[in-house]
Design a protein around this motif. Structure first.
Motif, PDB file in Angstrom:
ATOM      1  N   ASP A  35    -126.063 -33.459 -68.653  1.00 48.65           N
ATOM      2  CA  ASP A  35    -125.985 -32.134 -69.258  1.00 48.65           C
ATOM      3  C   ASP A  35    -125.707 -32.268 -70.675  1.00 48.65           C
ATOM      4  O   ASP A  35    -124.317 -32.982 -70.915  1.00 48.65           O
ATOM      5  CB  ASP A  35    -124.737 -31.334 -68.392  1.00 48.65           C
ATOM      6  CG  ASP A  35    -124.361 -29.874 -69.215  1.00 48.65           C
ATOM      7  OD1 ASP A  35    -124.833 -29.723 -70.289  1.00 48.65           O
ATOM      8  OD2 ASP A  35    -124.135 -29.065 -68.359  1.00 48.65           O
ATOM      9  N   VAL A  36    -126.258 -31.939 -71.740  1.00 51.31           N
ATOM     10  CA  VAL A  36    -126.150 -32.230 -73.041  1.00 51.31           C
ATOM     11  C   VAL A  36    -125.430 -31.115 -73.682  1.00 51.31           C
ATOM     12  O   VAL A  36    -125.315 -31.371 -74.954  1.00 51.31           O
ATOM     13  CB  VAL A  36    -127.331 -32.928 -73.723  1.00 51.31           C
ATOM     14  CG1 VAL A  36    -127.893 -34.100 -73.078  1.00 51.31           C
ATOM     15  CG2 VAL A  36    -128.252 -31.702 -73.846  1.00 51.31           C
ATOM     16  N   LEU A  57    -123.153 -37.224 -78.471  1.00 49.03           N
ATOM     17  CA  LEU A  57    -122.639 -38.551 -78.327  1.00 49.03           C
ATOM     18  C   LEU A  57    -123.584 -39.250 -77.188  1.00 49.03           C
ATOM     19  O   LEU A  57    -123.390 -40.528 -76.910  1.00 49.03           O
ATOM     20  CB  LEU A  57    -121.411 -38.450 -77.330  1.00 49.03           C
ATOM     21  CG  LEU A  57    -120.097 -38.003 -78.263  1.00 49.03           C
ATOM     22  CD1 LEU A  57    -118.985 -37.679 -77.190  1.00 49.03           C
ATOM     23  CD2 LEU A  57    -119.836 -38.689 -79.310  1.00 49.03           C
ATOM     24  N   LEU A  58    -124.794 -38.638 -77.029  1.00 48.34           N
ATOM     25  CA  LEU A  58    -125.665 -39.326 -75.998  1.00 48.34           C
ATOM     26  C   LEU A  58    -126.022 -40.615 -76.060  1.00 48.34           C
ATOM     27  O   LEU A  58    -126.140 -41.574 -75.581  1.00 48.34           O
ATOM     28  CB  LEU A  58    -126.974 -38.320 -75.905  1.00 48.34           C
ATOM     29  CG  LEU A  58    -127.771 -38.630 -74.805  1.00 48.34           C
ATOM     30  CD1 LEU A  58    -127.493 -38.510 -73.440  1.00 48.34           C
ATOM     31  CD2 LEU A  58    -129.253 -37.842 -75.067  1.00 48.34           C
ATOM     32  N   ALA A  89    -134.111 -35.752 -75.452  1.00 48.36           N
ATOM     33  CA  ALA A  89    -135.249 -36.462 -74.648  1.00 48.36           C
ATOM     34  C   ALA A  89    -135.983 -37.295 -75.909  1.00 48.36           C
ATOM     35  O   ALA A  89    -136.383 -38.490 -75.377  1.00 48.36           O
ATOM     36  CB  ALA A  89    -136.021 -35.358 -73.930  1.00 48.36           C
ATOM     37  N   GLN A  90    -136.588 -36.618 -76.875  1.00 42.16           N
ATOM     38  CA  GLN A  90    -137.294 -37.436 -77.885  1.00 42.16           C
ATOM     39  C   GLN A  90    -136.354 -38.458 -78.285  1.00 42.16           C
ATOM     40  O   GLN A  90    -137.019 -39.474 -78.397  1.00 42.16           O
ATOM     41  CB  GLN A  90    -137.532 -36.458 -79.107  1.00 42.16           C
ATOM     42  CG  GLN A  90    -138.355 -37.203 -79.953  1.00 42.16           C
ATOM     43  CD  GLN A  90    -138.715 -36.166 -81.032  1.00 42.16           C
ATOM     44  OE1 GLN A  90    -139.712 -35.230 -80.939  1.00 42.16           O
ATOM     45  NE2 GLN A  90    -138.009 -36.172 -82.145  1.00 42.16           N
ATOM     46  N   SER A  91    -135.249 -38.536 -78.474  1.00 35.95           N
ATOM     47  CA  SER A  91    -134.432 -39.369 -79.018  1.00 35.95           C
ATOM     48  C   SER A  91    -134.177 -40.725 -78.124  1.00 35.95           C
ATOM     49  O   SER A  91    -134.339 -41.722 -78.453  1.00 35.95           O
ATOM     50  CB  SER A  91    -132.891 -38.933 -79.278  1.00 35.95           C
ATOM     51  OG  SER A  91    -132.138 -40.013 -79.940  1.00 35.95           O
ATOM     52  N   LEU A  92    -134.099 -40.371 -76.883  1.00 32.23           N
ATOM     53  CA  LEU A  92    -133.994 -41.435 -75.723  1.00 32.23           C
ATOM     54  C   LEU A  92    -135.618 -42.101 -75.618  1.00 32.23           C
ATOM     55  O   LEU A  92    -135.501 -43.247 -75.506  1.00 32.23           O
ATOM     56  CB  LEU A  92    -133.574 -40.705 -74.576  1.00 32.23           C
ATOM     57  CG  LEU A  92    -132.227 -40.064 -74.476  1.00 32.23           C
ATOM     58  CD1 LEU A  92    -131.853 -39.746 -73.076  1.00 32.23           C
ATOM     59  CD2 LEU A  92    -131.231 -41.307 -74.863  1.00 32.23           C
ATOM     60  N   GLN A  93    -136.431 -41.280 -75.673  1.00 34.37           N
ATOM     61  CA  GLN A  93    -137.768 -42.029 -75.911  1.00 34.37           C
ATOM     62  C   GLN A  93    -138.069 -42.840 -77.104  1.00 34.37           C
ATOM     63  O   GLN A  93    -138.515 -44.142 -76.791  1.00 34.37           O
ATOM     64  CB  GLN A  93    -139.020 -40.928 -75.888  1.00 34.37           C
ATOM     65  CG  GLN A  93    -139.190 -40.173 -74.429  1.00 34.37           C
ATOM     66  CD  GLN A  93    -140.278 -39.011 -74.486  1.00 34.37           C
ATOM     67  OE1 GLN A  93    -140.189 -38.311 -73.459  1.00 34.37           O
ATOM     68  NE2 GLN A  93    -140.816 -38.676 -75.665  1.00 34.37           N
TER      69      GLN A  93
END
Length: 126
Positions: A35-36, A57-58, A89-93
């Motif tokens: 949960d962001v 902070l993710l 999600a884009q950042s984690l990818q």
């Protein structure tokens, strides 16, 4: 100059979103449901089993927590309406995570689909 809406729209062309009705299976299959949203949003109610890691902070949390750093684990993200989750999600990818899903419509769509919600009975401590 791009707006926040432009950035979200662009991110949604690059990520994988799932419908709320398909989220149960994805969540069961995921290593982590994240949960962001902000703390007050999370404490008001969240999807059962969700770990709270605010959008701001993710990247730092995932980079610094050995349990979350494996790039091949399956992650499911959500926020209120799916904008912040799309950007996350884009950042984690971009960080190399291979299996990132975002719930389309976010927590609002989850609730509209009459899915279960956890509501803590104690006041937040953070």
């Amino acid at each position: 100059m791009k707006t926040a809406h432009d950035l979200v729209t662009e991110a949604k062309t690059r990520i994988h979103e799932i419908q709320p009705q398909d989220a149960d299976a994805a969540i069961r299959d995921a290593a982590v449901l994240i949960d962001v949203r902000e703390a007050d949003e999370y404490h008001a109610g969240h999807i059962p089993g969700a770990v709270h890691i605010p959008r701001g902070l993710l990247e730092f949390k995932l980079s610094n927590d050995p349990a979350l750093s494996a790039r091949d684990q399956k992650l499911v993200l959500y926020c209120k309406t799916s904008g912040r989750a799309a950007l996350a999600a884009q950042s984690l990818q971009e960080m190399g995570y291979l299996h990132v899903l975002s719930i389309q419509g976010g927590f609002d769509a989850w609730c509209e689909a009459d899915k279960p919600v956890d509501k803590p009975s104690l006041p937040p401590l953070d």
